[in-house]
Motif scaffolding. Structure first.
Motif, PDB file in Angstrom:
ATOM      1  N   ILE A 290       0.847  -1.205   0.000  1.00 11.89           N
ATOM      2  CA  ILE A 290       0.000   0.000   0.000  1.00 11.89           C
ATOM      3  C   ILE A 290       0.877   1.248   0.000  1.00 11.89           C
ATOM      4  O   ILE A 290       0.635   2.195  -0.760  1.00 11.89           O
ATOM      5  N   HIS A 291       1.911   1.257   0.844  1.00 11.47           N
ATOM      6  CA  HIS A 291       2.832   2.403   0.882  1.00 11.47           C
ATOM      7  C   HIS A 291       3.527   2.578  -0.476  1.00 11.47           C
ATOM      8  O   HIS A 291       3.687   3.715  -0.953  1.00 11.47           O
ATOM      9  N   MET A 292       3.928   1.470  -1.083  1.00 14.25           N
ATOM     10  CA  MET A 292       4.572   1.527  -2.399  1.00 14.25           C
ATOM     11  C   MET A 292       3.604   2.113  -3.433  1.00 14.25           C
ATOM     12  O   MET A 292       3.977   2.975  -4.229  1.00 14.25           O
ATOM     13  N   ALA A 293       2.358   1.648  -3.411  1.00  7.83           N
ATOM     14  CA  ALA A 293       1.357   2.146  -4.359  1.00  7.83           C
ATOM     15  C   ALA A 293       1.089   3.633  -4.141  1.00  7.83           C
ATOM     16  O   ALA A 293       0.981   4.394  -5.112  1.00  7.83           O
TER      17      ALA A 293
ATOM     18  N   ALA B   7       1.779   6.394  -6.881  1.00 10.16           N
ATOM     19  CA  ALA B   7       0.642   7.216  -7.323  1.00 10.16           C
ATOM     20  C   ALA B   7       0.962   8.704  -7.174  1.00 10.16           C
ATOM     21  O   ALA B   7       0.650   9.501  -8.061  1.00 10.16           O
ATOM     22  N   LYS B   8       1.578   9.069  -6.076  1.00  7.21           N
ATOM     23  CA  LYS B   8       1.941  10.475  -5.863  1.00  7.21           C
ATOM     24  C   LYS B   8       2.920  10.947  -6.939  1.00  7.21           C
ATOM     25  O   LYS B   8       2.748  12.023  -7.508  1.00  7.21           O
ATOM     26  N   GLU B   9       3.920  10.139  -7.235  1.00  6.33           N
ATOM     27  CA  GLU B   9       4.912  10.488  -8.264  1.00  6.33           C
ATOM     28  C   GLU B   9       4.280  10.676  -9.635  1.00  6.33           C
ATOM     29  O   GLU B   9       4.754  11.477 -10.438  1.00  6.33           O
ATOM     30  N   ASN B  10       3.227   9.919  -9.918  1.00  4.32           N
ATOM     31  CA  ASN B  10       2.616   9.924 -11.247  1.00  4.32           C
ATOM     32  C   ASN B  10       1.318  10.725 -11.324  1.00  4.32           C
ATOM     33  O   ASN B  10       0.674  10.722 -12.375  1.00  4.32           O
ATOM     34  N   GLY B  11       0.917  11.352 -10.223  1.00  2.23           N
ATOM     35  CA  GLY B  11      -0.356  12.069 -10.225  1.00  2.23           C
ATOM     36  C   GLY B  11      -1.529  11.124 -10.435  1.00  2.23           C
ATOM     37  O   GLY B  11      -2.523  11.465 -11.070  1.00  2.23           O
ATOM     38  N   ALA B  12      -1.394   9.914  -9.910  1.00  2.00           N
ATOM     39  CA  ALA B  12      -2.404   8.871 -10.102  1.00  2.00           C
ATOM     40  C   ALA B  12      -3.292   8.752  -8.863  1.00  2.00           C
ATOM     41  O   ALA B  12      -3.054   9.386  -7.845  1.00  2.00           O
ATOM     42  N   ARG B  13      -4.283   7.894  -8.964  1.00  2.00           N
ATOM     43  CA  ARG B  13      -5.143   7.574  -7.826  1.00  2.00           C
ATOM     44  C   ARG B  13      -5.055   6.074  -7.577  1.00  2.00           C
ATOM     45  O   ARG B  13      -4.568   5.323  -8.425  1.00  2.00           O
ATOM     46  N   ILE B  14      -5.521   5.667  -6.384  1.00  2.00           N
ATOM     47  CA  ILE B  14      -5.489   4.242  -6.083  1.00  2.00           C
ATOM     48  C   ILE B  14      -6.872   3.754  -5.643  1.00  2.00           C
ATOM     49  O   ILE B  14      -7.692   4.529  -5.151  1.00  2.00           O
ATOM     50  N   THR B  15      -7.085   2.483  -5.877  1.00  2.00           N
ATOM     51  CA  THR B  15      -8.264   1.787  -5.363  1.00  2.00           C
ATOM     52  C   THR B  15      -7.764   0.657  -4.484  1.00  2.00           C
ATOM     53  O   THR B  15      -6.966  -0.168  -4.928  1.00  2.00           O
ATOM     54  N   GLY B  16      -8.203   0.658  -3.230  1.00  2.00           N
ATOM     55  CA  GLY B  16      -7.880  -0.424  -2.307  1.00  2.00           C
ATOM     56  C   GLY B  16      -8.921  -1.518  -2.438  1.00  2.00           C
ATOM     57  O   GLY B  16     -10.104  -1.240  -2.657  1.00  2.00           O
TER      58      GLY B  16
ATOM     59  N   LEU C 268     -11.839  -2.205   8.270  1.00  2.00           N
ATOM     60  CA  LEU C 268     -10.606  -1.838   8.968  1.00  2.00           C
ATOM     61  C   LEU C 268      -9.427  -1.764   8.004  1.00  2.00           C
ATOM     62  O   LEU C 268      -8.676  -0.785   7.980  1.00  2.00           O
ATOM     63  N   TYR C 269      -9.256  -2.792   7.192  1.00  2.00           N
ATOM     64  CA  TYR C 269      -8.127  -2.828   6.257  1.00  2.00           C
ATOM     65  C   TYR C 269      -8.234  -1.733   5.198  1.00  2.00           C
ATOM     66  O   TYR C 269      -7.243  -1.116   4.825  1.00  2.00           O
ATOM     67  N   LEU C 270      -9.438  -1.492   4.705  1.00  2.00           N
ATOM     68  CA  LEU C 270      -9.610  -0.477   3.661  1.00  2.00           C
ATOM     69  C   LEU C 270      -9.495   0.936   4.226  1.00  2.00           C
ATOM     70  O   LEU C 270      -9.045   1.845   3.526  1.00  2.00           O
ATOM     71  N   GLU C 271      -9.858   1.125   5.479  1.00  2.00           N
ATOM     72  CA  GLU C 271      -9.622   2.424   6.124  1.00  2.00           C
ATOM     73  C   GLU C 271      -8.128   2.702   6.199  1.00  2.00           C
ATOM     74  O   GLU C 271      -7.692   3.840   6.056  1.00  2.00           O
ATOM     75  N   ASN C 272      -7.338   1.656   6.422  1.00  2.00           N
ATOM     76  CA  ASN C 272      -5.887   1.811   6.451  1.00  2.00           C
ATOM     77  C   ASN C 272      -5.364   2.239   5.082  1.00  2.00           C
ATOM     78  O   ASN C 272      -4.469   3.085   4.988  1.00  2.00           O
ATOM     79  N   VAL C 273      -5.913   1.670   4.012  1.00  2.00           N
ATOM     80  CA  VAL C 273      -5.514   2.076   2.654  1.00  2.00           C
ATOM     81  C   VAL C 273      -5.831   3.559   2.466  1.00  2.00           C
ATOM     82  O   VAL C 273      -4.988   4.327   1.978  1.00  2.00           O
ATOM     83  N   LYS C 274      -7.030   3.977   2.856  1.00  2.00           N
ATOM     84  CA  LYS C 274      -7.421   5.387   2.719  1.00  2.00           C
ATOM     85  C   LYS C 274      -6.498   6.301   3.515  1.00  2.00           C
ATOM     86  O   LYS C 274      -6.118   7.370   3.039  1.00  2.00           O
ATOM     87  N   LYS C 275      -6.139   5.869   4.728  1.00  2.00           N
ATOM     88  CA  LYS C 275      -5.267   6.683   5.585  1.00  2.00           C
ATOM     89  C   LYS C 275      -3.895   6.860   4.942  1.00  2.00           C
ATOM     90  O   LYS C 275      -3.361   7.972   4.877  1.00  2.00           O
TER      91      LYS C 275
ATOM     92  N   GLY D 211      -1.235  12.230   0.052  1.00  2.00           N
ATOM     93  CA  GLY D 211      -1.910  13.211  -0.784  1.00  2.00           C
ATOM     94  C   GLY D 211      -2.444  12.618  -2.074  1.00  2.00           C
ATOM     95  O   GLY D 211      -2.490  13.292  -3.108  1.00  2.00           O
ATOM     96  N   VAL D 212      -2.880  11.365  -2.003  1.00  2.00           N
ATOM     97  CA  VAL D 212      -3.336  10.645  -3.186  1.00  2.00           C
ATOM     98  C   VAL D 212      -4.830  10.354  -3.059  1.00  2.00           C
ATOM     99  O   VAL D 212      -5.305   9.931  -2.007  1.00  2.00           O
ATOM    100  N   GLU D 213      -5.553  10.542  -4.156  1.00  2.00           N
ATOM    101  CA  GLU D 213      -6.984  10.201  -4.191  1.00  2.00           C
ATOM    102  C   GLU D 213      -7.143   8.695  -4.073  1.00  2.00           C
ATOM    103  O   GLU D 213      -6.405   7.925  -4.693  1.00  2.00           O
ATOM    104  N   CYS D 214      -8.133   8.266  -3.278  1.00  2.00           N
ATOM    105  CA  CYS D 214      -8.307   6.837  -3.030  1.00  2.00           C
ATOM    106  C   CYS D 214      -9.774   6.479  -2.879  1.00  2.00           C
ATOM    107  O   CYS D 214     -10.540   7.218  -2.258  1.00  2.00           O
ATOM    108  N   ASP D 215     -10.149   5.364  -3.462  1.00  2.00           N
ATOM    109  CA  ASP D 215     -11.451   4.773  -3.180  1.00  2.00           C
ATOM    110  C   ASP D 215     -11.207   3.302  -2.870  1.00  2.00           C
ATOM    111  O   ASP D 215     -10.094   2.809  -2.986  1.00  2.00           O
ATOM    112  N   THR D 216     -12.248   2.623  -2.427  1.00  2.00           N
ATOM    113  CA  THR D 216     -12.073   1.232  -2.008  1.00  2.00           C
ATOM    114  C   THR D 216     -13.208   0.365  -2.535  1.00  2.00           C
ATOM    115  O   THR D 216     -14.271   0.865  -2.904  1.00  2.00           O
ATOM    116  N   GLU D 217     -12.937  -0.926  -2.511  1.00  2.00           N
ATOM    117  CA  GLU D 217     -13.901  -1.912  -3.001  1.00  2.00           C
ATOM    118  C   GLU D 217     -13.783  -3.146  -2.116  1.00  2.00           C
ATOM    119  O   GLU D 217     -12.674  -3.571  -1.773  1.00  2.00           O
TER     120      GLU D 217
END
Length: 148
Positions: free
Chosen positions: A19-22, A26-35, A69-76, A82-88
């Protein structure tokens, strides 16, 4: 280069490293992530300690709480970067299928996931979800491995 990264989690420390790597990528590339966390179905065959003595509703409630709990950690972690994030949190019996289906539906262009490094016979017997994703995906995959 990459604009939407999918990062599956199982709540393990190695998954958190992915998650930290992603988030950094994402920050380097101006990307977003989905957990992603796949909620497991209840089976009569016991494959986890919490299933002993649990009924289907209890088990599902516990796994949904774990997903939250796990997906809240991804969002945090994403928010800290400073990366946009949503979860599934889909339900299913095969995590690799949930990963590939979510990547397709969400139009992700990279999957960042952990591999716990079970090689050899143990890996074959356990059936690595990472290996299944690598085998069936048409997307690039960044595999985060445990330190040696």
């Amino acid at each position: 280069m990459f604009k939407h990264l999918l990062v599956p989690t199982d709540g393990s420390p190695l998954s958190e490293a992915a998650i930290h790597m992603a988030a950094a990528l994402a920050k380097e590339n101006g990307a977003r992530i989905t957990g992603l966390y796949m909620v497991r179905p209840f089976h009569m065959t016991v494959y986890s300690a919490e299933m002993v003595g649990a009924d289907q509703d209890e088990f599902q409630a516990a796994d949904r709480a774990r997903a939250e709990l796990y997906l809240e950690n991804v969002k945090k972690i994403a928010a800290e970067a400073g990366v946009e994030c949503d979860t599934e949190a889909p339900s299913g019996t095969h995590p690799y299928e949930a990963i590939l289906d979510t990547a397709k539906v969400r139009r992700c262009d990279l999957i960042v996931m952990a591999s716990h490094g079970h090689g050899g016979i143990r890996g074959m017997l356990l059936g690595s979800e990472t290996q299944k994703v690598l085998t069936h995906s048409h997307l690039p995959i960044l595999v985060v491995r445990p330190p040696e």
